[in-house]
Design a protein around this motif. Structure first.
Motif, mmCIF file in Angstrom:
data_model
loop_
_atom_site.group_PDB
_atom_site.id
_atom_site.type_symbol
_atom_site.label_atom_id
_atom_site.label_comp_id
_atom_site.label_asym_id
_atom_site.label_seq_id
_atom_site.Cartn_x
_atom_site.Cartn_y
_atom_site.Cartn_z
ATOM 1 N N MET A 186 0.838 -1.187 0.000
ATOM 2 C CA MET A 186 0.000 0.000 0.000
ATOM 3 C C MET A 186 0.880 1.247 0.000
ATOM 4 S SD MET A 186 -2.872 -1.528 -0.028
ATOM 5 C CE MET A 186 -4.004 -0.140 0.157
ATOM 6 N N LYS A 187 0.333 2.329 -0.484
ATOM 7 C CA LYS A 187 1.037 3.605 -0.470
ATOM 8 C C LYS A 187 1.450 3.941 0.960
ATOM 9 C CE LYS A 187 0.380 8.501 -1.673
ATOM 10 N NZ LYS A 187 -0.565 9.492 -2.233
ATOM 11 N N GLY A 188 2.736 4.280 1.132
ATOM 12 C CA GLY A 188 3.246 4.635 2.452
ATOM 13 C C GLY A 188 3.655 3.461 3.304
ATOM 14 N N ALA A 189 3.604 2.227 2.772
ATOM 15 C CA ALA A 189 3.976 1.046 3.569
ATOM 16 C C ALA A 189 5.439 1.084 3.965
ATOM 17 C CB ALA A 189 3.670 -0.229 2.795
ATOM 18 N N PHE A 190 6.264 1.730 3.148
ATOM 19 C CA PHE A 190 7.689 1.875 3.437
ATOM 20 C C PHE A 190 8.201 3.061 2.625
ATOM 21 C CE2 PHE A 190 6.916 -1.512 0.352
ATOM 22 C CZ PHE A 190 7.514 -0.988 -0.782
ATOM 23 N N ASP A 244 9.597 5.237 -0.147
ATOM 24 C CA ASP A 244 9.497 5.149 -1.605
ATOM 25 C C ASP A 244 8.271 4.380 -2.092
ATOM 26 O OD1 ASP A 244 11.944 6.583 -2.103
ATOM 27 O OD2 ASP A 244 13.018 4.748 -1.559
ATOM 28 N N ALA A 245 7.393 3.985 -1.175
ATOM 29 C CA ALA A 245 6.128 3.368 -1.618
ATOM 30 C C ALA A 245 5.151 4.496 -1.901
ATOM 31 C CB ALA A 245 5.586 2.413 -0.555
ATOM 32 N N HIS A 246 5.244 5.096 -3.089
ATOM 33 C CA HIS A 246 4.496 6.312 -3.418
ATOM 34 C C HIS A 246 3.093 6.017 -3.947
ATOM 35 C CE1 HIS A 246 8.139 8.471 -2.690
ATOM 36 N NE2 HIS A 246 8.786 7.883 -3.697
ATOM 37 N N ALA A 247 2.788 4.753 -4.197
ATOM 38 C CA ALA A 247 1.465 4.390 -4.716
ATOM 39 C C ALA A 247 1.152 2.953 -4.323
ATOM 40 C CB ALA A 247 1.436 4.534 -6.244
ATOM 41 N N ASN A 248 -0.117 2.599 -4.385
ATOM 42 C CA ASN A 248 -0.502 1.204 -4.145
ATOM 43 C C ASN A 248 0.066 0.325 -5.261
ATOM 44 O OD1 ASN A 248 -1.951 2.114 -1.973
ATOM 45 N ND2 ASN A 248 -3.955 1.949 -2.963
ATOM 46 N N HIS A 249 0.459 -0.880 -4.890
ATOM 47 C CA HIS A 249 1.056 -1.798 -5.878
ATOM 48 C C HIS A 249 0.391 -3.161 -5.748
ATOM 49 C CE1 HIS A 249 3.987 -4.092 -8.166
ATOM 50 N NE2 HIS A 249 4.243 -4.826 -7.100
ATOM 51 N N LYS A 250 -0.220 -3.642 -6.833
ATOM 52 C CA LYS A 250 -0.813 -4.979 -6.831
ATOM 53 C C LYS A 250 0.279 -6.028 -6.905
ATOM 54 C CE LYS A 250 -5.458 -4.668 -8.807
ATOM 55 N NZ LYS A 250 -6.302 -5.135 -9.934
ATOM 56 N N GLY A 251 0.181 -7.059 -6.081
ATOM 57 C CA GLY A 251 1.140 -8.152 -6.139
ATOM 58 C C GLY A 251 0.791 -9.138 -7.244
ATOM 59 N N LEU A 252 1.684 -10.104 -7.448
ATOM 60 C CA LEU A 252 1.499 -11.072 -8.528
ATOM 61 C C LEU A 252 0.326 -12.016 -8.266
ATOM 62 C CD1 LEU A 252 5.224 -11.877 -9.360
ATOM 63 C CD2 LEU A 252 3.661 -10.313 -10.528
ATOM 64 N N PHE A 253 0.016 -12.266 -6.995
ATOM 65 C CA PHE A 253 -1.163 -13.092 -6.695
ATOM 66 C C PHE A 253 -2.427 -12.410 -7.225
ATOM 67 C CE2 PHE A 253 1.327 -15.753 -3.912
ATOM 68 C CZ PHE A 253 0.629 -16.948 -3.900
ATOM 69 N N GLN A 254 -2.525 -11.101 -7.007
ATOM 70 C CA GLN A 254 -3.683 -10.375 -7.522
ATOM 71 C C GLN A 254 -3.646 -10.291 -9.047
ATOM 72 O OE1 GLN A 254 -3.175 -7.096 -4.304
ATOM 73 N NE2 GLN A 254 -5.194 -6.771 -5.179
ATOM 74 N N ALA A 255 -2.456 -10.106 -9.600
ATOM 75 C CA ALA A 255 -2.330 -10.024 -11.059
ATOM 76 C C ALA A 255 -2.757 -11.334 -11.723
ATOM 77 C CB ALA A 255 -0.888 -9.689 -11.437
ATOM 78 N N SER A 302 -1.298 -3.027 4.662
ATOM 79 C CA SER A 302 -2.760 -3.076 4.641
ATOM 80 C C SER A 302 -3.276 -3.862 5.843
ATOM 81 C CB SER A 302 -3.248 -3.740 3.353
ATOM 82 O OG SER A 302 -4.654 -3.930 3.387
ATOM 83 N N SER A 303 -4.470 -3.496 6.291
ATOM 84 C CA SER A 303 -5.107 -4.248 7.385
ATOM 85 C C SER A 303 -6.193 -5.178 6.844
ATOM 86 C CB SER A 303 -5.723 -3.268 8.396
ATOM 87 O OG SER A 303 -6.688 -2.446 7.749
ATOM 88 N N GLN A 304 -6.395 -5.161 5.526
ATOM 89 C CA GLN A 304 -7.441 -5.963 4.912
ATOM 90 C C GLN A 304 -6.857 -7.066 4.037
ATOM 91 O OE1 GLN A 304 -10.775 -5.466 5.491
ATOM 92 N NE2 GLN A 304 -10.131 -3.887 6.965
#
Length: 465
Positions: free
Chosen positions: A216-220, A222-233, A269-271
Motif C-alpha cells: 500500500m502507499k506509504g507502507a515503506f 518510496d512506496a508512493h502508490a498502491n502496488h498490486k502483487g502477482l497473486f492479484q495479477a 494493509s489491514s485488509q
C-alpha cells in the motif's frame, strides 16, 4: 471373443522360445502387431526404438526378471500398461506388482480367451480420453517433441490440467519447466485468465515479498502508490513460482498462509484480499534434502506437491534433438536475417551425440551461436564442433548485456547500502537525480532493500495473515 483395437502394438517378453512363438501366433491372429523378445534387457532396448501400447511379460526371465522390467517401464513410461504372466510360485510377487501398478497378472496355464480379454481391457483403459486433433494440440505448441518419454509426460500434464490441484515441476535447469507450466495453463479452464511467472531465486527477499503480495502507499520509504502483487495479477489464472526451492524461509511461512486462506494482505494493509489462483511451482533442487536440512518447510512442500511431473533431461530424450535443433535454427535464422537450409548430416549427428549438461537451454544457445557465425545456408560440422567445445553462454546483443549489467549493478549497490540512495549514488560516482533515473528505468524501489522495510513499528504486516 473380444476384438482388438485396430493393429495395436504389443511387446511380448518370454525366455521360452516355444511360448514366445505361441503367444506371437495367437496375438497376431487376433489382429495385434507383435514384437517378441527373449529378455528384459532386449525389451528395454526395444522400448527405446518404438513404444508399444502394451507390454506382456513373463515374471521369470534371465538377468532382470519381469518385476524389475515392470519397475523400469513404470519409471520411463508411467502410462504404459503391463500384464505379467506368472507361475504358481511367483504369485505373491505378482500380487505385489499389481498393488504397485501392474495392470493385471495371469497364472499359467491361462485361457487364451481370458488373455485376449485382459489385453483388450488394458488397451481400452489406457486409450487417451481426449482425442488428439490439430486444434487440440495448440496447448502444447511451444513444446517441440516426438519422443515417447515426452509423449507420456504431456499426456499426464493434460490430465492434470483439467483439475485445480497444485503441481510441482521437477527437473534439471534448462529442461523447460516454464514452458510446461504455460502448456498446463493453456490446457486448463483458466486458459483465458492471466498466466504469471516469478523466479523466487532471482529477486531480493524484501522485493519478492512486495512482488508477490503487493503493498500500500506509504507502507515503506518510496512506496508512493498502491502496488498490486502477482497473486492479484494472476487472479482467476495461474501463478508459476519458479525455483521455489530458493524462496527464503521467512517468505515460505507467508506463502503457506496465503495458500491456506486463499487471500493476500498487501504490505501496509489491514485488509485481506481474496484470490483465486492455481499454483504451479518448479525447482531443480532436491526439496527432500532441503527439508531435512531445515531449508524448506515440510507443510509448504505438501501444499505444493499435490501432483509432481518430472521433466526429463535432454540426454533422456535424444530423439528430440534433431527436431529441436532444426526448430531453433528456423527461428534464429529469421532473427538474424539469414537463409538456412538446415544442418549438414554430420553436424546433426554431432549435436545428437553431445552430452548437454545444460539441456534444452544449452542446445538453444549452441544453435544461436552457430547461426550467428554461419556464412553459408548449410550449418557445417566444424561450426557445430566449435560451438560444442566453447562453454555455452547466452548470446545477448550489446544493448541487452548492458541493460542486464546495469540492473545487477544497481541491485548490488542497494543491497550494500541498505537501500540508502545517497550512499549508493556516491559509490557509483553519480548525482542523486541521475541515480534515481537509473532506478526508475529498472523499476527498482530503494525502500525494499532497507532492513526495516516492513514498517517503522517493527511489526510484520503479513505475519498476521
Amino acid at each position: 471373443m473380444t476384438t482388438s483395437p485396430a493393429r495395436a502394438r504389443l511387446l511380448v517378453v518370454d525366455d521360452d522360445a516355444d511360448m514366445l512363438r505361441l503367444l506371437s501366433m495367437r496375438l497376431g491372429a487376433a489382429g495385434y502387431q507383435v514384437t517378441a523378445v527373449g529378455s528384459a534387457e532386449a525389451a528395454l532396448s526395444q522400448l527405446d526404438i518404438d513404444r508399444p501400447q502394451l507390454v506382456l511379460s513373463d515374471v521369470r526371465l534371465p538377468g532382470k526378471d519381469g518385476l524389475a522390467l515392470f519397475d523400469e517401464i513404470r519409471n520411463r513410461h508411467p502410462s504404459l500398461p503391463v500384464i505379467l504372466l506368472t507361475a504358481h510360485g511367483t504369485i505373491p510377487d505378482a500380487v505385489e506388482a499389481t498393488r504397485r501398478g501392474v495392470f493385471t497378472y495371469l497364472t499359467k496355464p491361462y485361457e487364451a480367451k481370458e488373455l485376449l480379454e485382459r489385453i483388450a481391457q488394458a488397451l481400452a483403459l489406457s486409450a487417451p480420453t481426449l482425442p488428439a486433433s490439430p486444434a487440440d494440440e495448440t496447448w502444447r505448441a511451444e513444446i517441440v517433441s516426438r519422443s515417447s518419454r515426452m509423449a507420456d509426460l504431456l499426456a499426464e500434464a493434460r490430465l492434470v490440467a483439467q483439475g485445480d490441484a497444485s503441481v510441482l515441476l521437477r527437473g534439471d535447469s534448462g529442461t523447460g519447466k516454464e514452458l510446461m507450466a504455460r502448456a498446463i495453463h493453456r490446457a486448463s479452464r483458466r486458459a483465458r485468465k492471466p498466466f504469471v511467472a516469478v523466479n523466487c531465486g532471482a529477486i531480493p527477499e524484501a522485493l519478492l515479498e512486495s512482488e508477490l503480495f503487493g503493498h500500500m502507499k506509504g507502507a515503506f520509504t518510496d512506496a508512493h502508490a498502491n502496488h498490486k502483487g502477482l497473486f492479484q495479477a494472476a487472479d482467476g489464472g495461474t501463478l508459476l513460482l519458479d525455483e521455489i526451492g530458493d524462496m527464503p524461509p521467512a517468505l515460505q511461512v507467508k506463502l503457506l498462509r496465503v495458500l491456506q486462506e486463499k487471500a493476500v494482505r498487501p504490505l501496509g494493509s489491514s485488509q485481506s484480499i481474496p484470490v483465486d489462483v492455481r499454483i504451479i511451482s518448479a525447482t531443480h533442487r532436491d526439496l527432500e534434502t532441503a527439508m531435512a536440512q531445515g531449508q524448506f518447510r515440510e507443510d509448504l512442500y505438501y501444499r505444493l506437491n499435490v501432483v509432481t511431473l518430472h521433466l526429463p533431461t535432454l540426454a533422456e530424450r535424444r530423439e528430440d534433438i534433431p527436431l529441436l535443433a532444426n526448430h531453433f535454427l528456423a527461428q534464429l535464422a529469421a532473427k538474424y536475417g539469414k537463409r538456412s537450409s538446415g544442418f549438414a548430416p554430420e553436424a546433426l549427428k554431432a549435436l545428437t551425440m553431445a552430452s548437454w549438461p545444460g539441456n534444452v537451454r544449452q542446445l538453444y544457445n549452441v544453435v544461436e551461436q552457430v547461426c550467428a557465425l554461419s556464412t553459408t545456408p548449410l550449418v557445417s560440422l566444424a561450426l557445430v564442433q566449435r560451438a560444442l567445445r566453447t562453454p555455452s553462454v547466452e548470446v545477448l546483443s550489446f544493448a541487452e548485456a548492458r541493460q542486464r549489467f546495469e540492473r545487477e549493478y544497481l541491485v548490488g549497490l542497494l543491497k550494500m547500502t541498505d537501500g540508502n540512495v545517497a550512499d549508493a549514488a556516491r559509490l557509483a560516482q553519480r548525482n542523486r537525480t541521475e541515480f534515481y533515473r537509473l532506478l526508475q528505468k529498472h523499476a527498482l524501489t530503494p525502500g525494499l532493500f532497507k532492513s526495516d522495510a516492513d514498517g517503522g513499528d517493527g511489526a510484520d504486516p503479513v505475519a498476521a495473515l
